[in-house]
Design an enzyme around this catalytic site. Structure first.
Site, PDB file in Angstrom:
ATOM      1  N   GLU A 148      22.042  29.268  41.736  1.00 18.68           N
ATOM      2  CA  GLU A 148      23.431  29.342  42.622  1.00 18.68           C
ATOM      3  C   GLU A 148      23.270  29.272  44.066  1.00 18.68           C
ATOM      4  OE1 GLU A 148      26.472  28.620  41.054  1.00 18.68           O
ATOM      5  OE2 GLU A 148      27.518  28.760  42.965  1.00 18.68           O
ATOM      6  N   ASP A 149      23.886  28.168  44.834  1.00 18.30           N
ATOM      7  CA  ASP A 149      23.951  28.495  46.351  1.00 18.30           C
ATOM      8  C   ASP A 149      22.651  28.505  46.915  1.00 18.30           C
ATOM      9  OD1 ASP A 149      26.592  27.960  46.236  1.00 18.30           O
ATOM     10  OD2 ASP A 149      27.314  29.879  46.741  1.00 18.30           O
ATOM     11  N   LYS A 173      30.221  35.233  40.079  1.00 16.93           N
ATOM     12  CA  LYS A 173      29.895  33.819  39.290  1.00 16.93           C
ATOM     13  C   LYS A 173      29.961  34.448  37.917  1.00 16.93           C
ATOM     14  CE  LYS A 173      29.623  29.646  40.107  1.00 16.93           C
ATOM     15  NZ  LYS A 173      29.848  28.752  41.192  1.00 16.93           N
ATOM     16  N   ASN A 212      34.692  24.020  50.048  1.00 15.40           N
ATOM     17  CA  ASN A 212      35.368  25.225  50.147  1.00 15.40           C
ATOM     18  C   ASN A 212      34.635  26.148  51.009  1.00 15.40           C
ATOM     19  OD1 ASN A 212      33.454  26.152  48.419  1.00 15.40           O
ATOM     20  ND2 ASN A 212      34.451  25.355  46.576  1.00 15.40           N
ATOM     21  N   TYR A 222      37.078  35.766  42.528  1.00 23.47           N
ATOM     22  CA  TYR A 222      36.123  34.461  43.003  1.00 23.47           C
ATOM     23  C   TYR A 222      36.579  33.723  44.148  1.00 23.47           C
ATOM     24  CZ  TYR A 222      31.926  31.680  42.975  1.00 23.47           C
ATOM     25  OH  TYR A 222      30.904  31.241  43.383  1.00 23.47           O
ATOM     26  N   ARG A 251      22.673  28.776  51.017  1.00 18.73           N
ATOM     27  CA  ARG A 251      24.028  28.007  51.595  1.00 18.73           C
ATOM     28  C   ARG A 251      24.946  28.578  50.692  1.00 18.73           C
ATOM     29  NH1 ARG A 251      27.131  26.324  48.582  1.00 18.73           N
ATOM     30  NH2 ARG A 251      26.352  24.452  47.536  1.00 18.73           N
ATOM     31  N   ASP A 280      24.271  25.131  38.994  1.00 19.88           N
ATOM     32  CA  ASP A 280      25.845  24.977  38.949  1.00 19.88           C
ATOM     33  C   ASP A 280      26.318  24.127  40.112  1.00 19.88           C
ATOM     34  OD1 ASP A 280      28.691  25.357  38.011  1.00 19.88           O
ATOM     35  OD2 ASP A 280      28.829  26.435  39.772  1.00 19.88           O
ATOM     36  N   ASP A 281      25.531  24.281  41.519  1.00 13.83           N
ATOM     37  CA  ASP A 281      26.148  23.310  42.469  1.00 13.83           C
ATOM     38  C   ASP A 281      25.906  21.893  42.242  1.00 13.83           C
ATOM     39  OD1 ASP A 281      26.716  25.610  44.224  1.00 13.83           O
ATOM     40  OD2 ASP A 281      24.704  26.251  44.062  1.00 13.83           O
TER      41      ASP A 281
HETATM   42  P1  NAI Z   1      24.785  20.629  51.461  1.00 19.14           P
HETATM   43  O1  NAI Z   1      24.583  21.627  52.483  1.00 19.14           O
HETATM   44  O2  NAI Z   1      23.807  20.463  50.453  1.00 19.14           O
HETATM   45  O3  NAI Z   1      25.423  19.610  51.944  1.00 19.14           O
HETATM   46  C1  NAI Z   1      26.193  19.005  52.969  1.00 19.14           C
HETATM   47  C2  NAI Z   1      26.167  17.688  53.168  1.00 19.14           C
HETATM   48  O4  NAI Z   1      27.269  17.436  54.093  1.00 19.14           O
HETATM   49  C3  NAI Z   1      24.954  17.140  53.903  1.00 19.14           C
HETATM   50  O5  NAI Z   1      24.470  15.943  53.147  1.00 19.14           O
HETATM   51  C4  NAI Z   1      25.484  16.852  55.446  1.00 19.14           C
HETATM   52  O6  NAI Z   1      24.531  16.262  55.985  1.00 19.14           O
HETATM   53  C5  NAI Z   1      26.862  16.725  55.062  1.00 19.14           C
HETATM   54  N1  NAI Z   1      27.740  16.767  56.596  1.00 19.14           N
HETATM   55  C6  NAI Z   1      27.840  17.849  57.227  1.00 19.14           C
HETATM   56  N2  NAI Z   1      28.499  17.592  58.153  1.00 19.14           N
HETATM   57  C7  NAI Z   1      29.037  16.358  57.958  1.00 19.14           C
HETATM   58  C8  NAI Z   1      29.733  15.581  58.926  1.00 19.14           C
HETATM   59  N3  NAI Z   1      30.473  16.217  60.006  1.00 19.14           N
HETATM   60  N4  NAI Z   1      29.939  14.281  58.603  1.00 19.14           N
HETATM   61  C9  NAI Z   1      29.563  13.739  57.210  1.00 19.14           C
HETATM   62  N5  NAI Z   1      28.712  14.747  56.675  1.00 19.14           N
HETATM   63  C10 NAI Z   1      28.279  15.749  57.014  1.00 19.14           C
HETATM   64  O7  NAI Z   1      26.207  21.376  50.580  1.00 19.14           O
HETATM   65  P2  NAI Z   1      26.577  21.226  48.979  1.00 19.14           P
HETATM   66  O8  NAI Z   1      25.841  22.359  48.365  1.00 19.14           O
HETATM   67  O9  NAI Z   1      26.237  19.768  48.832  1.00 19.14           O
HETATM   68  O10 NAI Z   1      28.365  21.607  49.354  1.00 19.14           O
HETATM   69  C11 NAI Z   1      29.091  20.866  50.182  1.00 19.14           C
HETATM   70  C12 NAI Z   1      30.350  21.386  49.872  1.00 19.14           C
HETATM   71  O11 NAI Z   1      30.758  21.328  48.426  1.00 19.14           O
HETATM   72  C13 NAI Z   1      30.503  23.208  50.190  1.00 19.14           C
HETATM   73  O12 NAI Z   1      31.704  23.127  50.950  1.00 19.14           O
HETATM   74  C14 NAI Z   1      30.752  23.612  48.693  1.00 19.14           C
HETATM   75  O13 NAI Z   1      31.583  24.611  48.989  1.00 19.14           O
HETATM   76  C15 NAI Z   1      31.363  22.397  48.119  1.00 19.14           C
HETATM   77  N6  NAI Z   1      31.231  22.714  46.617  1.00 19.14           N
HETATM   78  C16 NAI Z   1      32.588  22.317  45.966  1.00 19.14           C
HETATM   79  C17 NAI Z   1      32.349  22.530  44.530  1.00 19.14           C
HETATM   80  C18 NAI Z   1      33.680  22.319  43.734  1.00 19.14           C
HETATM   81  O14 NAI Z   1      34.693  22.351  44.255  1.00 19.14           O
HETATM   82  N7  NAI Z   1      33.485  22.324  42.443  1.00 19.14           N
HETATM   83  C19 NAI Z   1      31.266  22.927  44.024  1.00 19.14           C
HETATM   84  C20 NAI Z   1      29.933  23.039  44.767  1.00 19.14           C
HETATM   85  C21 NAI Z   1      30.051  22.865  46.179  1.00 19.14           C
END
Ligand code: NAI
Length: 549
Positions: free
Chosen positions: A236-237, A165, A399, A94, A147, A259-260
């Site tokens: 997911e995603d 997953k 990530n 993963y 995404r 899950d997200d």
């Molecule tokens: P998303 O695409 O729904 O949200 C991204 C957010 O970041 C948006 O609100 C966007 O406006 C903001 N953003 C983008 N560029 C920016 C910048 N330069 N400055 C400030 N804000 C900015 O994505 P989602 O689903 O919320 O996931 C976000 C991240 O979290 C991904 O990298 C994902 O891999 C990670 N994630 C980590 C998890 C974990 O560690 N357990 C689980 C799920 C997601």
């Protein structure tokens, strides 16, 4: 489990194949004398061979391809391998390797796995689902790859995500693999590079309008209820907006979760619970500032507020402690570009696009990076947090690895060893001024497989936020105090199966208490969960084959 398969047919079924481990009696009974080497190896010997062959691979992507190949031939040996050393193998099957595997999915593709459901099958989804050979499916992990991780729209290349997953349900919590179905819902892609790639495996179409997509998802969800009535759908995603909206659309009608949204929230909440324990404070004393206001941020903020409400706080008070900052700056009441689910976190504040200025004015105790932007927590950010807080909490969750908002080394160095840090990916321990810091991995794989196991064992009819809050407490409570002191917010991955069994037992108890279970309540929850745990071993009897129950 008895099987009707014989000869080559049997050897080509990865759930029945035992490779070099068939006994003489089995070879005779199954008609495979001469079709496999004429020896009978133990699984330990088989495992040694796998380890030896893996040792010759030079990259994690090659190891991933090798392991998927093993899964295509001998499912039991695959799970025996990854469950033998989860801390080593989980990052290969993963995150973070899966990110690279998805980017190259069409190029490294060898054999079909899971299902591919294109929007061109509209009106025929039930028939398509009925093509799946297993009839009792308990989990479908479905993505439209809107995404993928922090990598954006990957279209059909995102099919690797539900496959990986679902393997974690088995590897981390022992959900038997035959009940799991990975699904890629093909709604096209807006990724120009893939649309031009001759080896791309999806529809060569851009994505449809939202209403069209949602009506197809409606047909899919409805079809699942009929074809697999005991199935829980794990979203997911999807893009952030779709994730939140689709969850809202189905969560009260059938057994679904995202899950997200909920898993991320659960694991981050576990980290926050332990960070507060380390500081000697309480969740309700903290103030949170998110970088990113997408599905992960909203899911976490909502779950966090639910947890605070459960501790006696009014919802508005809870929400007032949570601020968010996205690509257009701080979420505040004059912003015109906010979607419905972001508004509770837009407070009265002067507009700003400067994150450090926002920290100085809001004075958060915890910053949470869910922005997908690697390096966004700069030295100035960490220094500002350290000026305001004795022990700033820094959760850099984006990530894969290069998207983390900062590394643990940066957080500990810039805060002069004061930061309490966790990331979305695994980082090595950091040695600084004679001290060793253990950065934890806020990985959802501590949460969703355990919740999944509880749903599987209880046959829960719905998935509630409370189940994720309970899982968060279950995970947090299992970190040993000496490790917590070194900054480790999450349990050791080496013990993940036992950790998840204990967590699943707590969630299962809640499922029974909430009246959501569809089986009889057992006397002892932990042994009830243990009875459902898959063990990756071949059965001994001749004429029967694999599949633990
Ligand atoms: P998303 O695409 O729904 O949200 C991204 C957010 O970041 C948006 O609100 C966007 O406006 C903001 N953003 C983008 N560029 C920016 C910048 N330069 N400055 C400030 N804000 C900015 O994505 P989602 O689903 O919320 O996931 C976000 C991240 O979290 C991904 O990298 C994902 O891999 C990670 N994630 C980590 C998890 C974990 O560690 N357990 C689980 C799920 C997601």
């Amino acid at each position: 489990m008895a099987t009707n398969k014989h000869g080559m047919d049997l050897l080509q079924d990865p759930s029945l194949n035992k490779s070099t481990a068939f006994t003489e009696a089995e070879k005779q009974a199954l008609g495979i004398v001469g079709l496999v080497p004429d020896i009978t190896e133990s699984m330990d010997v088989q495992l040694n061979r796998v380890r030896m062959q893996l040792g010759h691979k030079t990259t994690d992507l090659e190891r991933y391809i090798y392991l998927i190949n093993l899964l295509d031939h001998d499912e039991t040996l695959f799970y025996r391998t990854i469950m033998s050393e989860p801390a080593y193998f989980l990052p290969i099957v993963y995150d973070p390797t899966i990110g690279e595997a998805c980017l190259k999915f069409g190029h490294i593709y060898r054999q079909t796995r899971g299902m591919y459901l294109s929007m061109t099958r509209r009106g025929k989804v039930k028939e398509v689902l009925r093509n799946w050979p297993q009839k009792d499916i308990r989990f479908i992990c479905v993505t439209d790859a809107g995404r993928i991780l922090g990598l954006g729209d990957l279209g059909a290349n995102g099919a690797g995500i539900p496959i990986g997953k679902l393997q974690l349900y088995t590897a981390c919590a022992g959900v038997p693999p035959q009940y799991l179905l990975p699904m890629y819902l093909d709604a096209g892609t807006n990724n120009e590079q893939y649309l031009q790639d001759p080896l791309y495996l999806g529809m060569r179409k851009t994505r449809p309008p939202t209403e069209e997509l949602y009506s197809f998802v409606d047909e899919f969800v409805e079809a699942v209820q009929e074809v697999f009535p005991k199935c829980c759908i794990h979203f997911e995603d999807w893009t952030g907006v779709d994730a939140v909206h689709l969850l809202k659309r189905y969560r009260d009608k059938c057994c679904v979760y995202n899950d997200d949204v909920q898993g991320t929230a659960g694991i981050t909440l576990a980290g926050m619970i332990n960070a507060a324990k380390l500081k000697g404070t309480n969740l309700k004393d903290e103030k949170y500032l998110f970088l990113g206001a997408g599905s992960a941020a909203i899911g976490l903020a909502d779950l966090l507020c639910s947890a605070l409400v459960a501790h006696g706080m009014a919802l508005e008070d809870a929400q007032s402690r949570v601020y968010m900052f996205d690509i257009n700056g701080l979420l505040e009441t004059t912003r015109k570009d906010l979607v419905d689910f972001q508004k509770p976190y837009a407070h009265k504040h002067a507009p700003t696009r400067d994150f450090v200025a926002a920290i100085e004015s809001i004075k958060p105790t915890t910053i949470i990076g869910v922005s997908t932007v690697g390096g966004a927590f700069t030295q100035k950010v960490i220094e500002a947090m350290s000026r305001i807080n004795e022990r700033p909490v820094v959760l850099a969750l984006s990530n894969p690895t290069e998207h983390a908002e900062c590394t643990p080394e940066q957080a500990y160095t810039w805060s002069k060893g004061k930061a309490i840090y966790a990331a979305g990916v695994q980082f090595a321990p950091v040695h600084l001024n004679g001290q060793t810091f253990l950065p934890g991995q806020a990985n959802n794989f501590y949460i969703f497989p355990a919740v999944g196991m509880a749903i599987f064992a209880t046959q829960a009819s719905r998935v509630s936020d409370e189940m994720f809050i309970e899982a968060a407490h279950g995970v947090a409570d299992q970190v040993q105090p000496d490790l917590l002191k070194q900054g480790l917010l999450y349990p050791l991955q080496a013990e993940i199966l036992e950790t998840e069994i204990q967590t699943a037992a707590r969630v299962a108890k809640l499922v029974f208490d909430s009246g959501l279970a569809r089986v009889e309540r057992p006397a002892d929850m932990v042994s009830f969960i243990r009875r459902h745990v898959y063990k990756p071993g071949y059965p001994a009897e001749a004429g029967t084959a694999t599949k633990a129950a």
